[in-house]
Design an enzyme around this catalytic site. Structure first.
Site, PDB file in Angstrom:
ATOM      1  N   PHE A  32       0.810  -1.223   0.000  1.00 18.64           N
ATOM      2  CA  PHE A  32       0.000   0.000   0.000  1.00 18.64           C
ATOM      3  C   PHE A  32       0.841   1.269   0.000  1.00 18.64           C
ATOM      4  O   PHE A  32       0.352   2.339  -0.357  1.00 18.64           O
ATOM      5  CB  PHE A  32      -0.938   0.012   1.224  1.00 18.64           C
ATOM      6  CG  PHE A  32      -0.262   0.397   2.512  1.00 18.64           C
ATOM      7  CD1 PHE A  32      -0.037   1.732   2.820  1.00 18.64           C
ATOM      8  CD2 PHE A  32       0.171  -0.568   3.412  1.00 18.64           C
ATOM      9  CE1 PHE A  32       0.601   2.094   4.011  1.00 18.64           C
ATOM     10  CE2 PHE A  32       0.815  -0.214   4.593  1.00 18.64           C
ATOM     11  CZ  PHE A  32       1.030   1.125   4.890  1.00 18.64           C
ATOM     12  N   LYS A  84      -1.261  -7.155  -9.226  1.00 18.82           N
ATOM     13  CA  LYS A  84      -2.215  -7.263  -8.112  1.00 18.82           C
ATOM     14  C   LYS A  84      -1.780  -6.213  -7.096  1.00 18.82           C
ATOM     15  O   LYS A  84      -0.896  -6.450  -6.274  1.00 18.82           O
ATOM     16  CB  LYS A  84      -2.158  -8.670  -7.515  1.00 18.82           C
ATOM     17  CG  LYS A  84      -3.427  -9.125  -6.795  1.00 18.82           C
ATOM     18  CD  LYS A  84      -3.932  -8.219  -5.706  1.00 18.82           C
ATOM     19  CE  LYS A  84      -3.209  -8.391  -4.393  1.00 18.82           C
ATOM     20  NZ  LYS A  84      -3.652  -7.364  -3.368  1.00 18.82           N
ATOM     21  N   GLU A 101      -4.986  -3.745  -1.932  1.00 15.10           N
ATOM     22  CA  GLU A 101      -6.434  -3.497  -1.905  1.00 15.10           C
ATOM     23  C   GLU A 101      -6.778  -2.234  -1.120  1.00 15.10           C
ATOM     24  O   GLU A 101      -7.912  -1.789  -1.122  1.00 15.10           O
ATOM     25  CB  GLU A 101      -7.169  -4.714  -1.322  1.00 15.10           C
ATOM     26  CG  GLU A 101      -6.856  -5.051   0.135  1.00 15.10           C
ATOM     27  CD  GLU A 101      -5.585  -5.888   0.329  1.00 15.10           C
ATOM     28  OE1 GLU A 101      -4.622  -5.732  -0.450  1.00 15.10           O
ATOM     29  OE2 GLU A 101      -5.570  -6.688   1.289  1.00 15.10           O
ATOM     30  N   SER A 129       5.376  -6.980   3.240  1.00  9.19           N
ATOM     31  CA  SER A 129       5.949  -7.308   4.553  1.00  9.19           C
ATOM     32  C   SER A 129       6.732  -8.628   4.481  1.00  9.19           C
ATOM     33  O   SER A 129       6.494  -9.462   3.600  1.00  9.19           O
ATOM     34  CB  SER A 129       4.833  -7.406   5.579  1.00  9.19           C
ATOM     35  OG  SER A 129       3.924  -8.406   5.188  1.00  9.19           O
ATOM     36  N   CYS A 178       9.534   1.773   3.429  1.00 10.02           N
ATOM     37  CA  CYS A 178      10.423   0.661   3.783  1.00 10.02           C
ATOM     38  C   CYS A 178      11.849   1.153   3.987  1.00 10.02           C
ATOM     39  O   CYS A 178      12.683   0.442   4.512  1.00 10.02           O
ATOM     40  CB  CYS A 178      10.396  -0.412   2.716  1.00 10.02           C
ATOM     41  SG  CYS A 178      11.139   0.153   1.200  1.00 10.02           S
ATOM     42  N   GLU A 180       9.086  -4.236  12.994  1.00  6.33           N
ATOM     43  CA  GLU A 180       8.937  -3.142  12.026  1.00  6.33           C
ATOM     44  C   GLU A 180       7.637  -2.424  12.390  1.00  6.33           C
ATOM     45  O   GLU A 180       6.549  -2.991  12.236  1.00  6.33           O
ATOM     46  CB  GLU A 180       8.848  -3.677  10.600  1.00  6.33           C
ATOM     47  CG  GLU A 180       8.641  -2.555   9.604  1.00  6.33           C
ATOM     48  CD  GLU A 180       8.404  -3.010   8.171  1.00  6.33           C
ATOM     49  OE1 GLU A 180       7.766  -4.054   7.961  1.00  6.33           O
ATOM     50  OE2 GLU A 180       8.851  -2.297   7.260  1.00  6.33           O
TER      51      GLU A 180
END
Ligand code: NAD
Length: 499
Positions: free
Chosen positions: A159, A183, A186, A236, A291, A384
């Site tokens: 995301f 993909k 969402e 992740s 990240c 994290e």
């Protein structure tokens, strides 16, 4: 810390994109998409079934038949057009990102620009796909190598960079002659549909770029599909590991980039103000949902107290609010659940600044937070967090600091702040991370290098975009050829010799 989550009467519908057109989902399963700055649901996104994933893969498979034969010159021409359109519409893209992700407009624009650099790199595809030729490798025999596309390849994205991370994948994949099924996350899927429409307008043939929205069902269908040759994943670490294991077990090539816990070491000789500016920028930019965010500050020796003071002074100046307002510097987090999880870390260590006390009431906000005295073994040190929480750990020596970096299960990015060139050189030599910054807190490589971490931050052996991206999306073939005089032909059962 309250928010409104009532849904408006008419929600925007976000569909799939298959074979060059929008395709409404048939499953009836949908997910909510929010404006994180208001906490209100704005849209709902279709969740694909295995049949819909198959339809996208089949469209890509048909398109591959012709796309792989399109000349390099024509492909480059399309890429130049893509480059122009993204550049012209970057502000429109930024508004889409801000409305679903929450990052402030200037940061969203920065995301589009860094993604665009990868598209620009790919405009040089005729050069990138050049190979080698050895004339007269043996008498009358020439040997040359060629790189060919893999076929239908897929990208599964997180995301936090809804435009840039897909660009890291589709641009090199398509430039190399593959066709693509994306993909996206969402949680903020609109940027992918925006991209699909733009690519069509730029002249990319239908079926070369497809989008299937959805959750684990869609991901598993991609991973299990026999016609998907390779999978790029960014997300992740637990899901990266899962995707890598499942994709490679199915015989697919896979690069799966995972999470991070990036340490920034500050040595006693560093410029305190510069280090504090860098730490605040890299910890709280995009609300820490990067990240490559700095999440742990490793303060060596006497630097700790003045550095923490300097950071503490800067935090109240960070303007937190709706990213659509250009005056704001830090937006909300992606969902209420994620915001609450991030806030739950404000228990360990010594909380110096508690972001719960200084954030807007509406939406999924948490203000910049600072925790001192964290140590390995504490949740806030080990996990994290992926939010605007900067941890500080105090150590006595440079060696202690490097040990912490190297003992981390992650190895995405790390940075050192110092005025000592020798220490910086030593750090570059021994740091176990894929991307190292010297007085640079977020060392994301430029597009003509490749991006990727070590250890739990990357599963697979090829980094993403740049030269390794081209390598990932192609496979080599070596041709040995001769054009002898038929009169010299004879049977010879010996192993071919080169001399
Ligand atoms: P995520 O792992 O939850 O989701 C990533 C993708 O995997 C999404 O498309 C999602 O739909 C899918 N997914 C989620 N759960 C799944 C499951 N159980 N099975 C199959 N698929 C599943 O990650 P996120 O929360 O969207 O993104 C944030 C994470 O991404 C952070 O850990 C961050 O460090 C990481 N990230 C890493 C990089 C990098 O380059 N290393 C870059 C950006 C983000």
């Amino acid at each position: 810390m309250t928010e409104t989550i009532e849904a408006p009467a008419a929600l925007r519908q976000i569909n799939h994109w298959i074979g060059g057109r929008a395709a409404a989902g048939m499953s009836g399963r949908k997910g909510p998409v929010f404006n994180p700055a208001t906490g209100r649901q704005t849209s709902e996104v279709d969740f694909a079934t295995p049949e819909e994933v198959d339809a996208a893969v089949q469209a890509a498979k048909v398109a591959f038949g012709t796309w792989r034969g399109v000349s390099l010159a024509k492909r480059a021409e399309i890429f130049f057009r893509v480059r122009e359109l993204v550049h012209e519409r970057r502000e429109e893209a930024a508004r889409i990102l801000t409305s679903e992700h929450g990052k402030v407009l200037s940061d969203a624009l920065g995301e589009v620009t860094r993604g665009l650099e990868v598209v620009e790199f790919c405009c040089g595809l005729p050069t990138l796909l050049k190979s080698e030729y050895s004339e007269q490798a043996s008498t009358g025999i020439d040997v040359y190598s060629i790189r060919q596309p893999l076929g239908v390849v897929a990208g599964i994205t997180p995301f936090n960079f809804p435009a840039m991370v897909p660009m890291w994948m589709w641009a090199p994949a398509i430039a190399c002659g593959n066709t693509f099924v994306l993909k996206p996350s969402e949680k903020d899927p609109s940027a992918s549909i925006w991209t699909a429409e733009l690519l069509k307008e730029a002249g990319l043939p239908d079926g070369v770029f497809n989008v299937v929205n959805g959750d684990k069902v869609a991901v598993d269908s991609v991973l299990e599909h026999p016609d998907v040759a390779a999978v790029s994943f960014v997300g992740s670490t637990p899901i990266a590991r899962y995707v890598y294991e499942k994709a490679t077990a199915q015989g697919k090539r896979c690069q799966a980039l995972g999470g991070a816990k990036n340490h920034m070491i500050v040595l006693p000789d560093a410029d305190i103000d510069m280090a504090a500016d860098a730490a605040v920028s890299a910890a709280y930019g995009s609300a820490g949902e990067r990240c490559m965010a700095v999440s742990m500050l490793v303060a060596v020796g006497s630097v700790a107290d003045p550095l923490i003071d300097a950071i503490k002074q800067r935090i109240p100046n960070v303007k937190v609010g709706d990213g659509m307002n250009p005056a704001n510097e830090m937006g909300p987090l992606i969902t209420r659940e994620h915001r609450d999880k991030v806030a739950s870390y404000l228990e360990d260590g010594k909380v110096v600044v508690d972001g719960r006390e200084s954030c807007p009431d509406e939406g999924f906000f948490l203000g910049p937070s600072l925790i001192d005295d964290l140590k390995p073994g504490m949740r806030a040190y080990d996990d994290e967090i992926f939010g605007p929480v900067l941890g500080v750990t105090r150590v006595d020596t440079y060696d202690d600091a490097v040990r912490l970096v190297n003992e981390s299960p992650y190895g995405n990015g790390t940075a050192i702040f110092t005025r000592d060139g020798g220490a910086a050189r030593q750090f570059q030599f021994e740091a176990q991370a894929g991307m190292v910054g010297v007085n640079v807190p977020i060392p994301v490589p430029v597009a003509y290098y490749s991006f990727g971490g070590w250890k739990g931050s990357l599963f697979g052996d090829r980094h993403i975009y740049g030269p390794e991206g081209i390598d990932f999306y192609t496979r080599g073939k070596v041709v040995t050829s001769r054009w002898p005089d038929p009169a010299t032909s004879k049977v010879d059962l010996g192993f071919p010799q080169t001399r």
